[in-house]
Motif scaffolding. Sequence first.
Motif, PDB file in Angstrom:
ATOM      1  N   LYS B 150       4.270   6.606   9.381  1.00 53.96           N
ATOM      2  CA  LYS B 150       5.172   5.645   8.751  1.00 53.96           C
ATOM      3  C   LYS B 150       4.642   4.220   8.705  1.00 53.96           C
ATOM      4  CE  LYS B 150       8.088   4.741  12.713  1.00 53.96           C
ATOM      5  NZ  LYS B 150       9.435   4.948  13.272  1.00 53.96           N
ATOM      6  N   SER B 151       3.760   3.845   9.637  1.00 58.33           N
ATOM      7  CA  SER B 151       3.287   2.460   9.586  1.00 58.33           C
ATOM      8  C   SER B 151       1.968   2.317   8.828  1.00 58.33           C
ATOM      9  CB  SER B 151       3.170   1.900  11.002  1.00 58.33           C
ATOM     10  OG  SER B 151       2.500   2.810  11.821  1.00 58.33           O
ATOM     11  N   GLN B 152       1.490   3.404   8.243  1.00 56.16           N
ATOM     12  CA  GLN B 152       0.270   3.331   7.420  1.00 56.16           C
ATOM     13  C   GLN B 152       0.621   2.745   6.053  1.00 56.16           C
ATOM     14  OE1 GLN B 152      -2.870   4.824   8.037  1.00 56.16           O
ATOM     15  NE2 GLN B 152      -2.326   5.438  10.111  1.00 56.16           N
ATOM     16  N   PHE B 153      -0.375   2.102   5.431  1.00 56.02           N
ATOM     17  CA  PHE B 153      -0.171   1.691   4.055  1.00 56.02           C
ATOM     18  C   PHE B 153      -0.256   2.920   3.156  1.00 56.02           C
ATOM     19  CE2 PHE B 153      -1.318  -2.578   5.563  1.00 56.02           C
ATOM     20  CZ  PHE B 153      -0.267  -3.267   4.983  1.00 56.02           C
ATOM     21  N   ALA B 154       0.614   2.964   2.155  1.00 59.10           N
ATOM     22  CA  ALA B 154       0.681   4.134   1.281  1.00 59.10           C
ATOM     23  C   ALA B 154      -0.674   4.412   0.633  1.00 59.10           C
ATOM     24  CB  ALA B 154       1.748   3.920   0.216  1.00 59.10           C
ATOM     25  N   ARG B 155      -1.415   3.328   0.321  1.00 58.20           N
ATOM     26  CA  ARG B 155      -2.684   3.524  -0.385  1.00 58.20           C
ATOM     27  C   ARG B 155      -3.709   4.253   0.472  1.00 58.20           C
ATOM     28  NH1 ARG B 155      -3.015  -2.177   0.923  1.00 58.20           N
ATOM     29  NH2 ARG B 155      -4.498  -2.361   2.625  1.00 58.20           N
ATOM     30  N   ASN B 156      -3.535   4.251   1.798  1.00 55.26           N
ATOM     31  CA  ASN B 156      -4.536   4.863   2.668  1.00 55.26           C
ATOM     32  C   ASN B 156      -4.300   6.354   2.890  1.00 55.26           C
ATOM     33  OD1 ASN B 156      -5.717   2.404   2.935  1.00 55.26           O
ATOM     34  ND2 ASN B 156      -4.668   1.898   4.853  1.00 55.26           N
ATOM     35  N   LEU B 157      -3.216   6.900   2.342  1.00 62.91           N
ATOM     36  CA  LEU B 157      -2.925   8.308   2.554  1.00 62.91           C
ATOM     37  C   LEU B 157      -3.671   9.183   1.545  1.00 62.91           C
ATOM     38  CD1 LEU B 157      -0.798   7.145   4.382  1.00 62.91           C
ATOM     39  CD2 LEU B 157       0.857   8.720   3.421  1.00 62.91           C
ATOM     40  N   SER B 158      -3.830  10.448   1.896  1.00 71.74           N
ATOM     41  CA  SER B 158      -4.477  11.376   0.966  1.00 71.74           C
ATOM     42  C   SER B 158      -3.523  11.661  -0.190  1.00 71.74           C
ATOM     43  CB  SER B 158      -4.818  12.675   1.676  1.00 71.74           C
ATOM     44  OG  SER B 158      -3.645  13.436   1.855  1.00 71.74           O
TER      45      SER B 158
END
Lengths: 336, 265
Positions: B150-158
């Motif tokens: 949840k605290s990751q930036f959306a752009r960094n997800l697969s």
Amino acid sequence: MERYKSSIPTCLYKLGFIAVILCVPYIIRNLYYLHLINLIGIYCLVVIGLNILTGYTGQISMGQAGFFAVGAYTSALLMMKLGLSFWVATLIAAVVAAVLGIIIAIPALRLTGPYLVMATVGFGEIIRLILVNWVPVTRGAAGLTAIPAPSLFGFRIISEKSFFYLIYIVVALGILIAVRISNSKIGRTFIAIREDELAAKSMGVPTNTYKVSAFAISAIYAGIAGSMFGCFSGVASPDAFTFNDSVGFLCMSIIGGSRSIYGAFIGSVTLTFVSELLRFMQLYRLIIYGAILLLTAILMPQGLSGMGPVFRKFSHRWKGKRRLHGNIQHSQRKER
Amino acid sequence: MDHGEQPILELRNISKRFGGLKALEEINISIETGTVHGIIGPNGAGKSTLFNVITGLLRPNSGEILLKGNPLSHIPPHRRIPLGLARTFQNIRLFKNMTVEDNVLVGQHVHTPTLILSIICGTRPAIEWENKAKESANTCLRRVGLESMKSQFARNLSYGEQKLVEFARALATEPELILLDEPAAGMNAEEKAGLLKIISKLRDDRYTVVLIEHDMRLVMEICDQITVLNHGKKIAEGEPQIVRNHPDVITAYLGKGSNAYAGTR
């Protein structure tokens, strides 16, 4: 929310910080520097509003000097012609600016990117031309002179020192409100509109209302700043509110970091001092602005305020690698 | 399936033209509450256009859309969300520079009041609403199994994870009807299996799901009803078994003279 609970040491830091700020006029005795610091505060207010509009909501405005001018002229005229007090005049100036912000926002809703920029440039120019040509009210190019000084409980705010307190109390309030807005649901919605307007709309966000509010908020900030600027300099003439000033505000926003509220302060400090340092080479000033902007865009797209993590990383490396990991985690926790 | 109950979504004679191109022609679809409804068809069949018409991003040239019996035609897109309609996009449209949690929180928009004064003064009501919104956002993230991100930036997800965040964001609007535009595109086998589980869990919880999908195995496995579009027309409708063997469908996908393959698909 945890962020409102601060431990005792951070509380002490904050108190200390406030104490230092309060002492500034006694530390810096040079009136010229104090004048600059006061100007920085006024610019900072304009740039906070611009950051909410441009950095958060993604609506680029190059007409901020227009709102600034409206604030200055409205409050000056109300004080001079109707004899209203500075506080009432500022309030009315903020309302007038907000209404104008809403009026300019409505056609701007249909525009994006360069077209929106052109529209806002047009707005700034229209305001400037009105100031020049509506001679019976604005006294044309000569401008308004002898704008009365604000007073509070019989105490007239006229010296640089007293203006310092007036301006920085307003700046502190402005920052506080802007930070709260940007950390709230409203700020999140602004960012969502910047990131993907269609997706925001598909999540039920009334995007038009939010875009118009962002324009209104930025206009209120510029209007209040304008009102203080008029009293502070005692004069308001059209050549203080040109396209160049709008560009200057946008430069401050970008250099300081348009996606951060504190960036507004960093940007206005940096650019005000740079432009004073470059006073001896007035002709080349715009070239140097351009170079700084280019370097900012390439080297630190988040502006100076976005450099925090980078500086922290360097300082940790310097302090030693053993503590690195824990500290970064700590600093990340603090940022959240 | 609950026959006799009012359908949650009903499309009546929907037509949409782009100039001379008939993107949708006289489409009639009725979707029952609590079912998973697949919409399939070759590229350019008008599937995404259909979604855009339902959500209001496009206005149909004619026809009527009824959500729980209420006409939607004159309701702007953002006002359709509180009525229980949510969607995801074919090419992911996340707020890339926001955290996963914030993305999902935007989905909560219509369910939290905007208390301007309370926000400015930093008083309790705004903080409490914010915490409440965060709780529901986390529930949605848990449903798609991304709470830890949840605290990751959306752009960094697969890519697959981003699709799931979009899914969670749609769930955060507390919909009754969810439109999924190619949810499995770009997912690997494992992620597809996870998606399948999420969708069937949603069906168990009485959500209605409409999905556009090209992955036939997934469609056949999960859908209760399937509508097949081709060149803007509905060419077949029914349960997966019926649609699978429908001669028009086989022609649309494989061309004429392919009926011989019907049994092997």
